[in-house]
Design a protein around this motif. Structure first.
Motif, PDB file in Angstrom:
ATOM      1  N   GLN A  73      41.812  74.012  84.941  1.00  0.00           N
ATOM      2  CA  GLN A  73      42.297  75.038  85.860  1.00  0.00           C
ATOM      3  C   GLN A  73      41.671  76.385  85.506  1.00  0.00           C
ATOM      4  OE1 GLN A  73      46.515  74.724  85.079  1.00  0.00           O
ATOM      5  NE2 GLN A  73      46.475  76.414  83.618  1.00  0.00           N
ATOM      6  N   PRO A  74      41.661  77.320  86.441  1.00  0.00           N
ATOM      7  CA  PRO A  74      41.082  78.635  86.148  1.00  0.00           C
ATOM      8  C   PRO A  74      41.961  79.432  85.188  1.00  0.00           C
ATOM      9  CG  PRO A  74      42.053  78.621  88.336  1.00  0.00           C
ATOM     10  CD  PRO A  74      42.120  77.215  87.838  1.00  0.00           C
ATOM     11  N   ASP A  75      41.356  80.394  84.514  1.00  0.00           N
ATOM     12  CA  ASP A  75      42.105  81.302  83.641  1.00  0.00           C
ATOM     13  C   ASP A  75      42.716  82.460  84.422  1.00  0.00           C
ATOM     14  OD1 ASP A  75      41.368  79.996  81.101  1.00  0.00           O
ATOM     15  OD2 ASP A  75      39.348  80.669  81.625  1.00  0.00           O
ATOM     16  N   LEU A  76      41.956  82.954  85.411  1.00  0.00           N
ATOM     17  CA  LEU A  76      42.399  84.085  86.232  1.00  0.00           C
ATOM     18  C   LEU A  76      42.217  83.741  87.709  1.00  0.00           C
ATOM     19  CD1 LEU A  76      40.668  87.161  84.505  1.00  0.00           C
ATOM     20  CD2 LEU A  76      43.093  86.652  84.482  1.00  0.00           C
ATOM     21  N   VAL A  77      43.153  84.162  88.520  1.00  0.00           N
ATOM     22  CA  VAL A  77      43.002  84.056  89.969  1.00  0.00           C
ATOM     23  C   VAL A  77      43.290  85.437  90.555  1.00  0.00           C
ATOM     24  CG1 VAL A  77      43.820  83.028  92.118  1.00  0.00           C
ATOM     25  CG2 VAL A  77      43.634  81.622  90.057  1.00  0.00           C
ATOM     26  N   ALA A  78      42.299  85.991  91.268  1.00  0.00           N
ATOM     27  CA  ALA A  78      42.434  87.319  91.866  1.00  0.00           C
ATOM     28  C   ALA A  78      42.601  87.179  93.373  1.00  0.00           C
ATOM     29  CB  ALA A  78      41.203  88.169  91.548  1.00  0.00           C
ATOM     30  N   PHE A  79      43.633  87.789  93.907  1.00  0.00           N
ATOM     31  CA  PHE A  79      43.928  87.755  95.340  1.00  0.00           C
ATOM     32  C   PHE A  79      43.579  89.092  95.987  1.00  0.00           C
ATOM     33  CE2 PHE A  79      46.658  84.450  93.742  1.00  0.00           C
ATOM     34  CZ  PHE A  79      46.892  83.566  94.788  1.00  0.00           C
ATOM     35  N   SER A  80      43.108  89.023  97.213  1.00  0.00           N
ATOM     36  CA  SER A  80      42.999  90.194  98.075  1.00  0.00           C
ATOM     37  C   SER A  80      43.714  89.850  99.372  1.00  0.00           C
ATOM     38  CB  SER A  80      41.534  90.548  98.354  1.00  0.00           C
ATOM     39  OG  SER A  80      41.455  91.668  99.201  1.00  0.00           O
ATOM     40  N   ALA A  81      44.748  90.612  99.713  1.00  0.00           N
ATOM     41  CA  ALA A  81      45.571  90.265 100.875  1.00  0.00           C
ATOM     42  C   ALA A  81      45.993  91.525 101.614  1.00  0.00           C
ATOM     43  CB  ALA A  81      46.812  89.486 100.431  1.00  0.00           C
ATOM     44  N   LEU A  82      45.902  91.477 102.935  1.00  0.00           N
ATOM     45  CA  LEU A  82      46.476  92.526 103.756  1.00  0.00           C
ATOM     46  C   LEU A  82      47.965  92.241 103.951  1.00  0.00           C
ATOM     47  CD1 LEU A  82      43.635  92.950 106.394  1.00  0.00           C
ATOM     48  CD2 LEU A  82      44.165  94.457 104.468  1.00  0.00           C
ATOM     49  N   THR A  83      48.673  93.179 104.536  1.00  0.00           N
ATOM     50  CA  THR A  83      50.133  93.094 104.601  1.00  0.00           C
ATOM     51  C   THR A  83      50.657  91.803 105.222  1.00  0.00           C
ATOM     52  OG1 THR A  83      50.360  95.491 104.577  1.00  0.00           O
ATOM     53  CG2 THR A  83      52.203  94.250 105.481  1.00  0.00           C
ATOM     54  N   PRO A  84      50.148  91.323 106.369  1.00  0.00           N
ATOM     55  CA  PRO A  84      50.738  90.117 106.951  1.00  0.00           C
ATOM     56  C   PRO A  84      50.536  88.846 106.133  1.00  0.00           C
ATOM     57  CG  PRO A  84      48.832  90.830 108.219  1.00  0.00           C
ATOM     58  CD  PRO A  84      49.142  91.930 107.259  1.00  0.00           C
ATOM     59  N   ARG A  86      51.869  77.204  86.329  1.00  0.00           N
ATOM     60  CA  ARG A  86      50.870  76.405  85.610  1.00  0.00           C
ATOM     61  C   ARG A  86      50.252  77.184  84.453  1.00  0.00           C
ATOM     62  NH1 ARG A  86      48.394  72.007  88.459  1.00  0.00           N
ATOM     63  NH2 ARG A  86      49.413  71.567  90.447  1.00  0.00           N
ATOM     64  N   GLY A  87      50.742  78.403  84.208  1.00  0.00           N
ATOM     65  CA  GLY A  87      50.215  79.209  83.115  1.00  0.00           C
ATOM     66  C   GLY A  87      48.970  79.990  83.458  1.00  0.00           C
ATOM     67  N   ILE A  88      48.673  80.127  84.747  1.00  0.00           N
ATOM     68  CA  ILE A  88      47.485  80.857  85.189  1.00  0.00           C
ATOM     69  C   ILE A  88      47.847  82.323  85.442  1.00  0.00           C
ATOM     70  CG2 ILE A  88      45.749  81.049  87.025  1.00  0.00           C
ATOM     71  CD1 ILE A  88      46.127  78.009  87.461  1.00  0.00           C
ATOM     72  N   PRO A 113      56.752  91.614  91.120  1.00  0.00           N
ATOM     73  CA  PRO A 113      57.517  90.460  90.645  1.00  0.00           C
ATOM     74  C   PRO A 113      56.775  89.125  90.750  1.00  0.00           C
ATOM     75  CG  PRO A 113      58.835  91.836  92.112  1.00  0.00           C
ATOM     76  CD  PRO A 113      57.417  92.285  92.244  1.00  0.00           C
ATOM     77  N   HIS A 114      55.714  89.070  91.549  1.00  0.00           N
ATOM     78  CA  HIS A 114      55.068  87.796  91.859  1.00  0.00           C
ATOM     79  C   HIS A 114      53.698  87.634  91.220  1.00  0.00           C
ATOM     80  CE1 HIS A 114      58.237  87.452  94.865  1.00  0.00           C
ATOM     81  NE2 HIS A 114      57.911  88.669  95.278  1.00  0.00           N
ATOM     82  N   PHE A 115      53.158  88.708  90.645  1.00  0.00           N
ATOM     83  CA  PHE A 115      51.828  88.672  90.045  1.00  0.00           C
ATOM     84  C   PHE A 115      51.903  89.219  88.623  1.00  0.00           C
ATOM     85  CE2 PHE A 115      51.132  88.721  94.555  1.00  0.00           C
ATOM     86  CZ  PHE A 115      50.041  87.889  94.755  1.00  0.00           C
ATOM     87  N   ASP A 116      50.981  88.763  87.794  1.00  0.00           N
ATOM     88  CA  ASP A 116      50.913  89.304  86.430  1.00  0.00           C
ATOM     89  C   ASP A 116      50.337  90.712  86.427  1.00  0.00           C
ATOM     90  OD1 ASP A 116      51.697  86.918  84.693  1.00  0.00           O
ATOM     91  OD2 ASP A 116      50.110  86.052  85.936  1.00  0.00           O
ATOM     92  N   VAL A 117      49.416  90.978  87.358  1.00  0.00           N
ATOM     93  CA  VAL A 117      48.714  92.264  87.381  1.00  0.00           C
ATOM     94  C   VAL A 117      48.597  92.744  88.830  1.00  0.00           C
ATOM     95  CG1 VAL A 117      46.574  93.492  86.829  1.00  0.00           C
ATOM     96  CG2 VAL A 117      47.362  91.641  85.341  1.00  0.00           C
ATOM     97  N   VAL A 118      48.853  94.032  89.051  1.00  0.00           N
ATOM     98  CA  VAL A 118      48.640  94.671  90.335  1.00  0.00           C
ATOM     99  C   VAL A 118      47.574  95.752  90.157  1.00  0.00           C
ATOM    100  CG1 VAL A 118      49.652  96.068  92.173  1.00  0.00           C
ATOM    101  CG2 VAL A 118      50.988  94.227  91.134  1.00  0.00           C
ATOM    102  N   VAL A 119      46.540  95.707  90.990  1.00  0.00           N
ATOM    103  CA  VAL A 119      45.453  96.687  90.936  1.00  0.00           C
ATOM    104  C   VAL A 119      45.588  97.595  92.154  1.00  0.00           C
ATOM    105  CG1 VAL A 119      42.966  97.056  90.957  1.00  0.00           C
ATOM    106  CG2 VAL A 119      43.938  95.105  89.717  1.00  0.00           C
ATOM    107  N   ARG A 120      45.688  98.896  91.910  1.00  0.00           N
ATOM    108  CA  ARG A 120      45.867  99.867  92.987  1.00  0.00           C
ATOM    109  C   ARG A 120      44.608 100.718  93.135  1.00  0.00           C
ATOM    110  NH1 ARG A 120      51.293 103.124  92.180  1.00  0.00           N
ATOM    111  NH2 ARG A 120      50.859 103.585  94.377  1.00  0.00           N
ATOM    112  N   GLY A 121      44.307 101.059  94.377  1.00  0.00           N
ATOM    113  CA  GLY A 121      43.157 101.915  94.640  1.00  0.00           C
ATOM    114  C   GLY A 121      41.858 101.139  94.625  1.00  0.00           C
TER     115      GLY A 121
END
Length: 440
Positions: free
Chosen positions: A80-91, A106-108, A126-134
């Motif tokens: 499995q991957p070590d990191l998963v990065a999401f990019s999502a708009l509001t909807p 799964r420990g990711i 609450p749903h992600f380990d890391v939030v990136v702003r800007g």
């Protein structure tokens, strides 16, 4: 996390499946995720990188399986991957949250960035380990270093305003061997205006332009994969800056690009620029006309008398460029009668194409805060913030009335005979297109 999302079934049945609107929906679904591909260009060579495109249609368990199996060289040693990065708009943010929760079990480690994460970090945390702003680029580089050093922070935010002169080359190779029908390139980030309905103009900082040499470098990378590509400029208002656009337009012409962008009507006041735009291969420009009755706050210098804006539309189309007139329904003061009058206008309008959306109070803009404070936001999750679903209480009618009136307008504007009329207008505009020379 992409794709056109609509929650209102009646609207789907009435209008979004009609050719005029489904054509644009298809074009949007074909756009590669430029933000993630750009961030992938910052990943060190000894990392294995994969890309997953989620349109919100497949079962969430299937989407998770796709994520787990993604990568340039297959799964990692533990499968499995070590990191998963999401990019999502509001909807799509709520779906992203649910996928993240499945992966975290799964420990990711999961990360989210983009406009929604910037505007609504409390929703994401609450749903992600890391939030990136800007701006994502400077934060992502630090984040990867911190991950390797086992010192990741729960939130990252760019320091200052990222210069597009440092932009990495997007990792187009992650799209695989098959070239997408359309490519995205960013020539500027942000917009000098702060229209009340727009979440993109100010959340990532002031308007900045990408240096010409980097813009052409990206074009060259794209044309090495596909000759005469379709390009969508991922800009909020391409010609709002005071830069000299000649180099950029020459580059688009030299590379044989056919392209689409967004701008405001004032390009019609610059005949030389308008001629260059047409000669460079521009096929269509989305112009924010917004409303033929109301004026939204924050529109700055693009606010003008309605007749003056329509004269500009005709000038742009006389140059051989189709204008996609963008209208936003639901301003303060909107009524069923005013929406019907908009339909009357669009039945006879000289526009080559039309885009209709509902005013949507996205997090991060003043409209959201004012409606929240007034208790006018309707209950429900962010999946309803689609631009086609009513999420607030209007001031002059009920929410049901606004939704019904908008649905009827969509059905009227995109009915086959109306779209056929606009197709004929487009054909006439195309006949005015200037011939151009394309370098071999």
């Amino acid at each position: 996390m992409s794709g056109l999302r609509v929650g209102h079934e009646a609207l789907l049945e009435r209008g979004l499946r009609l050719p005029g609107l489904s054509r644009r929906a298809t074009a949007l679904s074909q756009l590669p995720p430029l933000g993630l591909l750009t961030l992938a260009g910052l990943v060190p060579d000894d990392w294995d990188v994969g890309l997953v495109l989620d349109d919100g249609v497949v079962e969430e368990a299937t989407a998770v399986d796709q994520i787990l199996s993604a990568g340039e060289h297959g799964a990692s040693e533990n499968g499995q991957p070590d990191l998963v990065a999401f990019s999502a708009l509001t909807p799509s943010a709520d779906r992203a949250c649910r996928l993240s929760e499945r992966l975290r079990k799964r420990g990711i480690t999961t990360i989210i960035g983009g406009l929604h994460a910037t505007a609504a970090p409390d929703h994401c945390q609450p749903h992600f380990d890391v939030v990136v702003r800007g701006d994502g680029e400077p934060s992502f580089e630090r984040l990867l270093i911190d991950f390797r050093g086992d010192r990741m922070q729960p939130e990252y935010q760019s320091r200052g305003h990222y210069s597009l002169s440092d932009s990495p080359m997007p990792r187009w190779d992650l799209l695989g061997d098959h070239a997408p029908p359309r490519y995205t390139v960013q020539s500027m980030r942000g917009c000098p205006w702060s229209c009340s309905f727009c979440a993109a103009s100010r959340l990532l900082g002031p308007a900045r332009v990408k240096p010409d040499v980097l813009f052409e470098r990206e074009l060259a990378a794209i044309t090495s994969r596909q000759s005469r590509p379709w390009i969508e400029l991922a800009d909020d208002n391409t010609f709002a800056s005071d830069r000299d656009h000649s180099w950029m337009l020459d580059a688009l012409q030299r590379h044989g690009a056919r392209w689409f962008t967004e701008s405001d009507w004032r390009i019609a006041l610059r005949p030389k620029l308008l001629r260059q735009i047409a000669e460079s291969g521009c096929r269509q420009i989305l112009v924010g006309l917004e409303s033929n009755v109301f004026r939204y706050p924050g529109m700055g210098a693009k606010t003008a008398d309605w007749d003056r804006m329509m004269e500009a539309v005709l000038a742009i189309q006389d140059a051989g460029i189709v204008v996609n007139g963008c209208f936003i329904v639901g301003a303060e003061g909107e009524t069923p009668a005013s929406i019907e009058r908009l339909g009357d206008f669009l039945d006879e309008a000289p526009l080559g194409e039309v885009q209709l959306t509902l005013q949507t109070p996205f997090p991060g803009i003043g409209l959201y805060q004012s409606l929240l404070k007034a208790g006018r936001l309707l209950p429900g999750d962010f999946a309803r913030y689609t631009l086609f679903d009513v999420v607030y209480q209007p001031d002059q009618m009920t929410a049901v009335q606004l939704q019904d009136s908008f649905d009827e307008l969509v059905g009227r504007v995109y009915r086959p005979e109306a779209q056929s009329r606009r197709d004929q207008i487009q054909k006439s505009i195309r006949s005015k297109r200037p011939r151009r020379k394309v370098s071999p």
